[in-house]
Design a protein around this motif. Structure first.
Motif, PDB file in Angstrom:
ATOM      1  N   UNK A  29     -16.989  14.625 -24.370  1.00  0.00           N
ATOM      2  CA  UNK A  29     -18.327  14.087 -24.129  1.00  0.00           C
ATOM      3  C   UNK A  29     -19.031  14.979 -23.120  1.00  0.00           C
ATOM      4  N   UNK A  30     -20.219  15.462 -23.484  1.00  0.00           N
ATOM      5  CA  UNK A  30     -21.051  16.214 -22.549  1.00  0.00           C
ATOM      6  C   UNK A  30     -22.266  15.345 -22.256  1.00  0.00           C
ATOM      7  N   UNK A  31     -22.378  14.908 -21.016  1.00  0.00           N
ATOM      8  CA  UNK A  31     -23.379  13.926 -20.614  1.00  0.00           C
ATOM      9  C   UNK A  31     -24.413  14.567 -19.698  1.00  0.00           C
ATOM     10  N   UNK A  32     -25.666  14.648 -20.182  1.00  0.00           N
ATOM     11  CA  UNK A  32     -26.753  15.146 -19.342  1.00  0.00           C
ATOM     12  C   UNK A  32     -27.164  14.050 -18.366  1.00  0.00           C
ATOM     13  N   UNK A  33     -27.069  14.333 -17.076  1.00  0.00           N
ATOM     14  CA  UNK A  33     -27.397  13.333 -16.058  1.00  0.00           C
ATOM     15  C   UNK A  33     -27.886  14.065 -14.816  1.00  0.00           C
ATOM     16  N   UNK A  34     -27.712  13.460 -13.642  1.00  0.00           N
ATOM     17  CA  UNK A  34     -28.239  14.076 -12.426  1.00  0.00           C
ATOM     18  C   UNK A  34     -27.152  14.634 -11.519  1.00  0.00           C
ATOM     19  N   UNK A  35     -25.951  14.811 -12.041  1.00  0.00           N
ATOM     20  CA  UNK A  35     -24.869  15.327 -11.208  1.00  0.00           C
ATOM     21  C   UNK A  35     -23.844  16.065 -12.066  1.00  0.00           C
ATOM     22  N   UNK A  36     -22.924  16.750 -11.390  1.00  0.00           N
ATOM     23  CA  UNK A  36     -21.846  17.451 -12.074  1.00  0.00           C
ATOM     24  C   UNK A  36     -20.532  16.722 -11.809  1.00  0.00           C
ATOM     25  N   UNK A  37     -19.749  16.536 -12.864  1.00  0.00           N
ATOM     26  CA  UNK A  37     -18.451  15.881 -12.692  1.00  0.00           C
ATOM     27  C   UNK A  37     -17.594  16.130 -13.926  1.00  0.00           C
ATOM     28  N   UNK A  38     -16.288  15.999 -13.757  1.00  0.00           N
ATOM     29  CA  UNK A  38     -15.359  16.088 -14.885  1.00  0.00           C
ATOM     30  C   UNK A  38     -14.381  14.924 -14.806  1.00  0.00           C
ATOM     31  N   UNK A  39     -14.188  14.259 -15.912  1.00  0.00           N
ATOM     32  CA  UNK A  39     -13.225  13.169 -16.003  1.00  0.00           C
ATOM     33  C   UNK A  39     -12.394  13.342 -17.265  1.00  0.00           C
ATOM     34  N   UNK A  40     -11.166  12.899 -17.200  1.00  0.00           N
ATOM     35  CA  UNK A  40     -10.299  12.905 -18.382  1.00  0.00           C
ATOM     36  C   UNK A  40      -9.479  11.623 -18.359  1.00  0.00           C
ATOM     37  N   UNK A  41      -9.453  10.918 -19.490  1.00  0.00           N
ATOM     38  CA  UNK A  41      -8.720   9.665 -19.551  1.00  0.00           C
ATOM     39  C   UNK A  41      -8.279   9.391 -20.990  1.00  0.00           C
ATOM     40  N   UNK A  42      -7.489   8.351 -21.157  1.00  0.00           N
ATOM     41  CA  UNK A  42      -6.987   7.953 -22.465  1.00  0.00           C
ATOM     42  C   UNK A  42      -7.780   6.763 -22.997  1.00  0.00           C
ATOM     43  N   UNK A  43      -8.117   6.822 -24.277  1.00  0.00           N
ATOM     44  CA  UNK A  43      -8.788   5.708 -24.951  1.00  0.00           C
ATOM     45  C   UNK A  43      -8.101   5.496 -26.290  1.00  0.00           C
ATOM     46  N   UNK A  44      -7.509   4.336 -26.460  1.00  0.00           N
ATOM     47  CA  UNK A  44      -6.760   4.023 -27.681  1.00  0.00           C
ATOM     48  C   UNK A  44      -5.685   5.072 -27.957  1.00  0.00           C
ATOM     49  N   UNK A  45      -5.077   5.560 -26.891  1.00  0.00           N
ATOM     50  CA  UNK A  45      -4.009   6.534 -27.024  1.00  0.00           C
ATOM     51  C   UNK A  45      -4.472   7.948 -27.300  1.00  0.00           C
ATOM     52  N   UNK A  46      -5.764   8.200 -27.244  1.00  0.00           N
ATOM     53  CA  UNK A  46      -6.315   9.534 -27.477  1.00  0.00           C
ATOM     54  C   UNK A  46      -6.995  10.058 -26.208  1.00  0.00           C
ATOM     55  N   UNK A  47      -7.095  11.371 -26.099  1.00  0.00           N
ATOM     56  CA  UNK A  47      -7.628  11.995 -24.891  1.00  0.00           C
ATOM     57  C   UNK A  47      -9.142  12.182 -24.987  1.00  0.00           C
ATOM     58  N   UNK A  48      -9.840  11.713 -23.953  1.00  0.00           N
ATOM     59  CA  UNK A  48     -11.292  11.878 -23.859  1.00  0.00           C
ATOM     60  C   UNK A  48     -11.594  12.715 -22.625  1.00  0.00           C
ATOM     61  N   UNK A  49     -12.295  13.840 -22.837  1.00  0.00           N
ATOM     62  CA  UNK A  49     -12.694  14.723 -21.737  1.00  0.00           C
ATOM     63  C   UNK A  49     -14.201  14.607 -21.563  1.00  0.00           C
TER      64      UNK A  49
END
Length: 264
Positions: A29-49
């Motif tokens: 997921x590339x999210x246009x917003x007002x800051x810079x950040x990186x997150x990585x987590x699991x959703x339904x056993x799959x990797x979301x960056x």
């Protein structure tokens, strides 16, 4: 084969977006917003960056995701898409059945105000029909895109200098690089309607920007294709502007496209 969904989003809560979209696969997921950040987590056993970034432009968001994609198959998407259960298998099945396909477009249920094209038959996408397909309906072999060095224009699309057209330019470049494009009839999900971030009516900017786009797509034939476009859509687009005036706006856009190319 493994599928990874590449999502272009704006001001979204990235922790909640996979549930909202009903994602069942790995995703970037590339999210246009007002800051810079990186997150990585699991959703339904799959990797979301998740990459949050302050820069604007849908082309930049798609490129940011594409350059980091590492699954064999990637699917471009937007934040307002909700996938049907089992979408992954439909996509992988289509690639297994078309081993020479580098990119395949699928169907999504959309609001009539946003309808572009619905695949009623399977087949090859050629030079005469590539302009009708939206990026969010396209899945591709990641290695094919990386090897061909194709990417999205930073000049066109939401948040960019010119209103739209990054989809057509992307498919144009894929064909130019010799990639094999196919259309598939499977429906993968639906789009939740939202007001456009760039469309403000069929005004001077709309036709001017379309002229710039047509120069990039058609070169010396841009004028002819502009007339064809205006005549084909005259009932919808030319209620307040005369065809001759709209054509003049597109011609100015074509001239700007030529001038910009000479300066590159």
């Amino acid at each position: 084969m493994k599928l990874q969904v590449l999502v272009a989003a704006v001001n979204e809560e990235v922790q909640r977006l996979p549930e909202k979209m009903n994602l069942e696969t790995d995703a970037i997921i590339v999210n246009q917003c007002d800051h810079f950040a990186y997150q990585e987590y699991q959703h339904k056993g799959r990797t979301v960056k998740c990459f949050s970034m302050a820069e604007r432009g849908v082309g930049l968001s798609r490129n940011t995701a594409l350059m980091r994609a590492d699954a064999e198959i990637c699917l471009f998407s937007d934040e307002d898409i909700v996938f049907y259960p089992g979408y992954e298998e439909l996509i992988l099945k289509a690639f297994r059945e078309n081993p020479d396909a580098d990119l395949i477009t699928f169907n999504f249920k959309v609001d009539p105000r946003r309808t572009t094209y619905y695949n009623k038959e399977k087949g090859r996408i050629r030079w005469y029909n590539y302009g009708r397909y939206p990026t969010y309906a396209a899945a591709a072999r990641t290695e094919s895109l990386h090897r061909a060095n194709v990417s999205f224009s930073l000049l066109f699309g939401g948040g960019a200098r010119y209103s739209n057209g990054e989809d057509s330019l992307f498919f144009h470049d894929c064909l130019k690089k010799g990639l094999h494009l196919y259309a598939e009839t499977a429906e993968l999900g639906e789009e939740i309607y939202r007001e456009s971030t760039w469309f403000n009516g069929y005004n001077e900017k709309f036709f001017f920007d379309r002229g710039v786009l047509y120069h990039h797509l058609y070169g010396r034939l841009a004028g002819l294709f502009s007339l064809r476009f205006l005549y084909a859509h005259r009932g919808e687009m030319l209620k307040e502007i005369r065809l001759s005036d709209a054509y003049g706006m597109m011609k100015r856009g074509i001239r700007e496209g030529k001038s910009a190319k000479r300066q590159e």
